[in-house]
Design a protein around this motif. Structure first.
Motif, mmCIF file in Angstrom:
data_model
loop_
_atom_site.group_PDB
_atom_site.id
_atom_site.type_symbol
_atom_site.label_atom_id
_atom_site.label_comp_id
_atom_site.label_asym_id
_atom_site.label_seq_id
_atom_site.Cartn_x
_atom_site.Cartn_y
_atom_site.Cartn_z
ATOM 1 N N LEU A 113 6.820 -8.548 -1.865
ATOM 2 C CA LEU A 113 5.544 -8.537 -1.151
ATOM 3 C C LEU A 113 5.360 -9.718 -0.203
ATOM 4 N N LYS A 114 6.283 -10.641 -0.179
ATOM 5 C CA LYS A 114 6.057 -11.881 0.567
ATOM 6 C C LYS A 114 5.823 -11.668 2.057
ATOM 7 N N ASP A 115 6.334 -10.577 2.632
ATOM 8 C CA ASP A 115 6.144 -10.308 4.057
ATOM 9 C C ASP A 115 5.150 -9.179 4.305
ATOM 10 N N GLY A 116 4.404 -8.799 3.284
ATOM 11 C CA GLY A 116 3.448 -7.706 3.399
ATOM 12 C C GLY A 116 3.655 -6.720 2.261
ATOM 13 N N LEU A 117 2.727 -5.803 2.136
ATOM 14 C CA LEU A 117 2.812 -4.850 1.029
ATOM 15 C C LEU A 117 3.941 -3.845 1.203
ATOM 16 N N ASN A 128 1.343 6.583 7.486
ATOM 17 C CA ASN A 128 0.305 5.586 7.784
ATOM 18 C C ASN A 128 0.003 4.699 6.571
ATOM 19 N N LEU A 129 1.036 4.366 5.826
ATOM 20 C CA LEU A 129 0.880 3.685 4.549
ATOM 21 C C LEU A 129 0.231 2.307 4.667
ATOM 22 N N GLU A 130 0.674 1.506 5.609
ATOM 23 C CA GLU A 130 0.169 0.137 5.710
ATOM 24 C C GLU A 130 -1.348 0.111 5.898
ATOM 25 N N ASP A 131 -1.848 0.939 6.814
ATOM 26 C CA ASP A 131 -3.294 0.974 7.071
ATOM 27 C C ASP A 131 -4.058 1.460 5.850
ATOM 28 N N ARG A 132 -3.517 2.430 5.169
ATOM 29 C CA ARG A 132 -4.192 2.991 4.012
ATOM 30 C C ARG A 132 -4.242 1.983 2.858
ATOM 31 N N GLN A 134 -4.202 -1.289 3.209
ATOM 32 C CA GLN A 134 -5.149 -2.331 3.613
ATOM 33 C C GLN A 134 -6.588 -1.869 3.387
ATOM 34 N N PHE A 135 -6.860 -0.601 3.664
ATOM 35 C CA PHE A 135 -8.183 -0.042 3.407
ATOM 36 C C PHE A 135 -8.539 -0.198 1.930
ATOM 37 N N ILE A 136 -7.608 0.184 1.062
ATOM 38 C CA ILE A 136 -7.842 0.087 -0.385
ATOM 39 C C ILE A 136 -8.043 -1.360 -0.794
ATOM 40 N N LEU A 137 -7.191 -2.225 -0.292
ATOM 41 C CA LEU A 137 -7.227 -3.634 -0.667
ATOM 42 C C LEU A 137 -8.552 -4.297 -0.283
ATOM 43 N N GLU A 151 -4.550 10.035 -3.256
ATOM 44 C CA GLU A 151 -3.837 10.792 -2.218
ATOM 45 C C GLU A 151 -2.463 10.186 -1.943
ATOM 46 N N LEU A 152 -2.381 8.860 -1.915
ATOM 47 C CA LEU A 152 -1.088 8.206 -1.701
ATOM 48 C C LEU A 152 -0.111 8.550 -2.828
#
Length: 171
Positions: A113-117, A128-132, A134-137, A151-152
């Motif tokens: 995770l050090k460079d992002g999820l 569109n995983l990254e945006d989704r 971030q929305f949850i987070l 849904e994911l």
């Protein structure tokens, strides 16, 4: 770090993601569901351990986590209905951890995770995983985050089934 606990390695640190755990100093030769990321912690501390992301192991491990998610999902639905935002946040955090384990293990990689999820090298992932994520987070205590995570999981489970079919055809 003492002899009973391991620090969270840098590979599992991501600013807004709430990993604030001490990991038991447990080296195992089989799959252990909790605490989440235990196998990665040991791996990043250079301990020889069971690797759920290994090609021989990921199928069984991912199936177990998906089953665990389905049980957690029922509790999250209840927490959302009761508007218990504290329990919903705790449950969604655990659900995100389950999802990240499944995501990386399906791709036959340990969670990093050090460079992002979501690492760039992941071939199998929902649209569109990254945006989704971030929305949850940003809303770890909201009903819509619970629905988005569900849904994911559904999308990832379909992609997992396709991968298993392809692997079975090749053997």
């Amino acid at each position: 770090m003492d002899n009973k606990h391991l620090d969270v390695p840098i590979e599992l640190l991501y600013g807004p993601f709430p990993i604030v755990k001490e990991f038991p100093c447990l080296v195992t030769n089989c799959f252990v569901m909790t605490p989440t990321f235990l196998h990665e912690v040991n791996f990043y501390h250079k301990r020889i351990v069971y690797q759920p992301w290994d090609k021989a192991n990921f199928s069984e491990c991912v199936k177990k986590i998906i089953e665990e998610w389905k049980q957690l999902k029922e509790k999250l639905h209840q927490f959302a209905a009761e508007r218990d935002t504290y329990k919903l946040q705790q449950g969604l955090t655990l659900g995100m951890e389950y999802f990240l384990e499944c995501l990386y293990w399906i791709n036959e990689k340990p969670v990093v995770l050090k460079d992002g999820l979501v690492s760039e090298g992941l071939e199998i992932k929902p649209f569109n995983l990254e945006d989704r994520l971030q929305f949850i987070l940003k809303r770890l205590n909201g009903y819509h985050s619970y629905k988005q995570l569900d849904e994911l999981f559904k999308e990832l489970e379909k992609q997992f089934a396709i991968k298993l079919l392809k692997l079975n055809r090749n053997t």
